[in-house]
Design an enzyme around this catalytic site. Sequence first.
Site: not given
Ligand code: FAD
Lengths: 365, 401
Positions: B123, B126, B158, B241, B369
């Site tokens: 998928q 991100s 992933s 998901e 969150e």
């Molecule tokens: C082990 C792992 C596997 C993954 N696998 C996949 C995959 O296969 N495919 C894929 O597409 N993605 C994947 N992801 C990505 C994952 O979906 C994102 O990391 C996740 O949604 C958070 O986005 P970000 O890392 O950009 O953090 P950010 O969105 O930048 O968040 C940073 C901080 O801000 C907070 N925050 C952001 N927006 C808000 C809000 N509106 N209100 C309050 N707090 C907020 C968050 O909670 C977090 O604490 C994976 C992530 C991990 C860790």
Amino acid sequence: MNFDYSDDQKMLKDEARRFLAAKCDAKVVRGVLDQDDCAYDAALWRAVAAQGWLGTAIPENYGGLGLGHVELCALAEELGRACAPIPFASTVYFVAEALMLFGSEAQKAKWLPRIAAGEAIGAFATSERAGPVTQASLHTVATGGTLSGEKIPVTDGDVADLIVVLAKDGMYLVEKGAGVSAEVLRTLDPTRSAAKLVFDRAPVERLGGDDGIVAMQAVFDRAAVLLAFEQLGGADRCLEMAKDYALERFAFGRAIAGYQAIKHKLADIYVKNEIARSNAYYGAWALNSAAPELPLAAATARVAASEAFWFASKENIQTHGGIGFTWEADPQLYYRRSRQLSLVAGAPATWRERLVSQLEMRNAA
Amino acid sequence: MDFNDTPEEAGYRAAARAWLEKNVAGHKALPHADDMAAARSWQARKAAAGYAQITWPKEWGGGGGTPIQSVIFGQEEAKFPVQYGYFTIGLGMCVPTVMAFADDATKRRFVGPALRGEEIWSQLFSEPAGGSDVAAIRTRAVRDGDDWVVNGQKVWTSGAHYSDYGIVLVRTNVDVPKHKGLTMFWLDLRSPGIEIRPIHQMSGGSNFNEIYFTDVRIPDSQRLGAVDDGWKVALVTLMNERLAVGGGTGASPKEILALAKGLDAADGPLIADPAFRQRLADWYVQAEGLRNTRMRTITALSRGQTPGPESSIGKIIAANQLQDLGNAAVEAEGQYGIIADPALLPLKGLFQTAVMNAPGLRIAGGTDEILKNIIAERVLGLPGEIRVDKDAAFRDLPVGR
Ligand SMILES: Cc1cc2nc3c(=O)[nH]c(=O)nc-3n(C[C@H](O)[C@H](O)[C@H](O)COP(=O)(O)OP(=O)(O)OC[C@H]3O[C@@H](n4cnc5c(N)ncnc54)[C@H](O)[C@@H]3O)c2cc1C
């Protein structure tokens, strides 16, 4: 898989909610809170008795409805939600359960029908000092058919017709009357009354065997599950109140319910309540099916419910802001009740300890 | 209030159990390096018997069964050492999206091989600038004849390093608000111009990747849904998901209890320490609460209902608990707790592993969150977040880091 109320049980629960909405609104609870000399709401007590609720889990041949404990749990949830100011828990969860567990045929035949009919209020007297009730904490003794000693606090002790007393060498039944005097206490939750009871050669009957602490714990295990449902009902009501208020109260140009600090707080309450609900259901299953898991399930249900109700009741006040700290607003009713329910069968720390010792026993077996 | 199967459920369970006993016995447990081969062969075996995707229609190779049957099979399968994670994202999220939006020929081509474990899907949502805010993605697709030309970067994908195909969300229009300019495609991860680079995780593993797109051509025929309507497609994936993200794995109260019996604290064994016992009780209450919450979900399925919102709390509880409990165990080991060599550690370093994996669990599939926002909004009905970017064209949105 049927890990939920059945349709019939849901109907009973809905009916109970409607009934209590009509007979036990916040005004009724406040009536007891605001009157210094009022131990409980007598009209509500009579109405609840007339519904047959006091005898829900009492067999029909003792004047009860002969339903199961899950039905009683369903009613407990609604009574907790309504913050009902009546001696239901003392009478039904503690004394009736103690009689059903340990009573002789004659004792059951004499008391259970009166309890089911609402003619006898019960109280369960165990504590004599601060801290958990242990053998070493007990000084009340029975000799030659009479009992002497002091119990403090005894929930509903001032209005009880029948008191189950834990003494050094076992449990005893004591009737209100000669040799029993009560002194009403001020408590954190005046919507439920409590007293210091002094026994001076009060005539008694033995209830159950020699080990009083074991007997008390057996009653506590059953009461813990039922109390967990009252706590759950209260916690759900707190979440509802907080949500309703947050949607109506505006600050900085919008409803406070839109602010994440409030949203996440309410989400946290929701999560704790659901954990408590799931554990309470497991307790209900264990109680109703007389499962050997009951002590562990009861401790789990009690710890989860105590935590959920405490958290929900304090954060409900916080969500209400200044108004939440006033006598006029209702959040305090649940805050008080959460303290009452968390302590009446022993504090959460005591139950955590019991939970772990149960776990150790199971893992050793 | 009981845990009994209905007669039909009991029958299904017995048949599943019998099938598992016979087939797991014939399934070769392979050394770790050949884990993927073992996973593929087990998946193929399940697919042949209709146990691969029990709720999918038979015409697509599924079991034509009900959600409760799927749960029952999962419960029984969990009792055998045949748990593999390679197909979860593909079968749980990507292929259902393909099934919902692709034409018949595409579905015929891909569904079967995915089901049998022959092809693996990823998928690709991100991006560095779009995680929680999925719709903020910047990877651009520009129309060129029958193709789209894609440039940009995906991240945290992933399994991309062992995957064959993916579903990818890209920006096709920067002049409209962000949700309205996205389009979804499926694509071959070996297409020219794609570079997949494993990312080294803090836990030491490399299970996710960054993917660079340089003039990657995707035929328009690989589009899922309408042009600029990809948000709607993505919501289908994200909904799946939430259903697919499961519960806790690894360290649980049972393991920490075992540790505590053998570990010395200041005054005798750790299990005798009152403070530790209080915490242990709380972990147990949470773990049991979660287990019993699943029972309530299964009950709803058993009654043919859609599970209620209670199932949304699982990941918040499980991931936080894993972190907390793992850390308590590590701290209880004192100075020794800093060791990370499984060979030297109790339970092969289970608790150290928990501490290092838990941060990812609290982020993947929706952060704590974001999940709390979802509970607050969808379950409790509280207002949505203020959206300053709702009406602005994507090109005019402020960008941070
Ligand atoms: C082990 C792992 C596997 C993954 N696998 C996949 C995959 O296969 N495919 C894929 O597409 N993605 C994947 N992801 C990505 C994952 O979906 C994102 O990391 C996740 O949604 C958070 O986005 P970000 O890392 O950009 O953090 P950010 O969105 O930048 O968040 C940073 C901080 O801000 C907070 N925050 C952001 N927006 C808000 C809000 N509106 N209100 C309050 N707090 C907020 C968050 O909670 C977090 O604490 C994976 C992530 C991990 C860790």
